[in-house]
Design a protein around this motif. Structure first.
Motif, PDB file in Angstrom:
ATOM      1  N   VAL A 204       0.846  -1.183   0.000  1.00 22.69           N
ATOM      2  CA  VAL A 204       0.000   0.000   0.000  1.00 22.69           C
ATOM      3  C   VAL A 204       0.883   1.235   0.000  1.00 22.69           C
ATOM      4  CG1 VAL A 204      -0.265  -0.236   2.519  1.00 22.69           C
ATOM      5  CG2 VAL A 204      -1.801   1.277   1.240  1.00 22.69           C
ATOM      6  N   ASP A 205       0.728   2.101  -1.013  1.00 26.14           N
ATOM      7  CA  ASP A 205       1.476   3.351  -1.102  1.00 26.14           C
ATOM      8  C   ASP A 205       2.977   3.163  -0.921  1.00 26.14           C
ATOM      9  OD1 ASP A 205      -0.919   4.578  -1.503  1.00 26.14           O
ATOM     10  OD2 ASP A 205      -1.038   5.517   0.477  1.00 26.14           O
ATOM     11  N   ARG A 296      -2.833   4.601   6.496  1.00 26.57           N
ATOM     12  CA  ARG A 296      -2.964   3.672   5.385  1.00 26.57           C
ATOM     13  C   ARG A 296      -3.544   2.357   5.886  1.00 26.57           C
ATOM     14  NH1 ARG A 296       1.550   6.810   5.056  1.00 26.57           N
ATOM     15  NH2 ARG A 296       1.968   7.801   3.028  1.00 26.57           N
ATOM     16  N   THR A 297      -4.138   1.605   4.960  1.00 22.44           N
ATOM     17  CA  THR A 297      -4.743   0.331   5.325  1.00 22.44           C
ATOM     18  C   THR A 297      -4.182  -0.783   4.456  1.00 22.44           C
ATOM     19  OG1 THR A 297      -6.808   1.436   5.946  1.00 22.44           O
ATOM     20  CG2 THR A 297      -6.898  -0.944   5.634  1.00 22.44           C
ATOM     21  N   ALA A 298      -3.649  -1.789   5.098  1.00 20.45           N
ATOM     22  CA  ALA A 298      -3.187  -2.988   4.412  1.00 20.45           C
ATOM     23  C   ALA A 298      -4.212  -4.096   4.643  1.00 20.45           C
ATOM     24  CB  ALA A 298      -1.816  -3.417   4.942  1.00 20.45           C
ATOM     25  N   ALA A 299      -4.589  -4.807   3.585  1.00 18.03           N
ATOM     26  CA  ALA A 299      -5.641  -5.822   3.692  1.00 18.03           C
ATOM     27  C   ALA A 299      -5.105  -7.196   3.324  1.00 18.03           C
ATOM     28  CB  ALA A 299      -6.816  -5.453   2.792  1.00 18.03           C
ATOM     29  N   GLY A 328      -5.049   0.941  -1.183  1.00 19.36           N
ATOM     30  CA  GLY A 328      -4.871   2.339  -0.836  1.00 19.36           C
ATOM     31  C   GLY A 328      -6.177   3.066  -0.712  1.00 19.36           C
ATOM     32  N   ALA A 329      -6.137   4.383  -0.927  1.00 16.78           N
ATOM     33  CA  ALA A 329      -7.293   5.225  -0.702  1.00 16.78           C
ATOM     34  C   ALA A 329      -8.465   4.849  -1.586  1.00 16.78           C
ATOM     35  CB  ALA A 329      -6.918   6.679  -0.961  1.00 16.78           C
ATOM     36  N   GLY A 330      -8.212   4.156  -2.720  1.00 18.55           N
ATOM     37  CA  GLY A 330      -9.313   3.798  -3.599  1.00 18.55           C
ATOM     38  C   GLY A 330     -10.304   2.865  -2.955  1.00 18.55           C
TER      39      GLY A 330
END
Length: 335
Positions: A204-205, A296-299, A328-330
């Motif tokens: 992410v990013d 940020r978010t990691a999935a 990411g933000a999407g």
């Protein structure tokens, strides 16, 4: 620390999904092979100083009373719109695709809007919205009006079914933490996406996050997430809502909800959590972490209760599924 609006055309399909999820059973397996002997708002938030269990947040995963550990270990949150005399009342159950404002309230047993809550991890109420296919995740921070109405802007990118979760503790004597869930429906042509493949890493990013540890049913296990960038460990993670990371787990099918906070530790690169899966099945894990002023978010997709003794990823690092390489933000945003 120990650890839903239906689109008319899809009601039957959703019901079938629910039924399948409730029957998954009670055995759970590893994210990686268990060891058999001895194992183990934003930048202005205060630095974390203790574990979730130490600050009275134990059992938050399951939304059950702290004095009933057995019930807590077997009752995931978010499966009910009402619990313990409280109801999650959505005033906008059919939001439009794209950016819109969601409004809701928490009502007591007399139908009155609740206005007093206990602050936990920097907020009186935590609000999560996820798509039924678990490809969209929103960790939002709503604002409460004096009459108890909450509102928050949310970007729901596509038509389909979503579920909203309210995680809170009323400011009432003896009140416990509760997680309520309600369905949302975004009108339009619905094309569900497949669940991303199981993989031990997420990007992410420009950050890489690796997941290790075990997720077991009815038994606490440690999940370890390691954050790196350009191959170097990130050792200056910033406090986000009073912790170096937040982890939400949603079970595929019924979207049963577990919200856990990290164990004691420093600002990276490792963030450790203790979590208990309510049953065998497939879960999506969403890790929120903050660095250089941005959350940020990691999935991850993980399988709990897999047969066999090896890691669910077969001991290898598979290539990410299409659309999975960047979380990411999407698709994973904060409000």
């Amino acid at each position: 620390m120990n650890t839903g609006v239906k689109i008319t055309a899809y009601a039957a399909a959703l019901a079938a999904t629910f039924a399948a999820a409730y029957g998954v059973g009670t055995g759970v397996g590893p994210v990686e092979e268990p060891k058999t002997a001895g194992h183990g708002e934003h930048a202005a938030a205060p630095a974390p100083s203790k574990s979730a269990a130490a600050d009275g947040h134990a059992g938050h995963e399951e939304g059950a009373p702290a004095d009933t550990p057995t019930a807590a270990a077997n009752t995931p949150g978010g499966l009910q719109v009402s619990e313990g005399g409280y109801t999650l009342a959505m005033e906008t159950p059919v939001p439009a695709a794209g950016r819109s404002v969601l409004t809701f309230s928490i009502k007591d047993s007399a139908g009155r809007k609740v206005t007093a809550f206990t602050t936990e991890h920097g907020k009186e109420l935590h609000f999560i919205v996820a798509s039924r296919d678990l490809n969209t995740f929103r960790h939002l921070h709503p604002v409460k009006a004096a009459d108890g109405t909450w509102s928050v802007a949310a970007d729901l990118p596509a038509a389909g079914g979503y579920k909203a979760f309210a995680d809170f503790r009323p400011a009432a004597p003896g009140a416990r933490n509760i997680t309520l869930g309600v369905d949302l429906s975004v009108p339009g042509a619905y094309t569900p996406k497949p669940l991303p493949a199981v993989a031990p890493t997420a990007t992410v990013d420009g950050y890489q996050v690796r997941l290790g540890g075990t997720l077991n049913p009815g038994k606490a296990g440690e999940l370890r997430l390691t954050v790196t960038r350009a191959g170097k460990p990130v050792t200056d993670l910033e406090p986000y809502l009073g912790a170096y990371g937040h982890l939400v787990a949603l079970r595929d099918g019924d979207l049963a909800y577990l919200h856990v906070h990290p164990n004691e530790g420093g600002p990276g690169p490792d963030v450790s959590f203790t979590a208990t899966a309510p049953s065998a099945g497939t879960y999506r894990l969403f890790l929120d972490f903050q660095h250089e002023g941005k959350v940020r978010t990691a999935a991850f997709t993980v399988t709990a209760g897999a047969t066999g003794t090896g890691p669910t990823t077969g001991g290898k690092t598979p290539a990410p599924a299409a659309g999975e390489a960047t979380h990411g933000a999407g698709d994973h945003a904060h409000g």
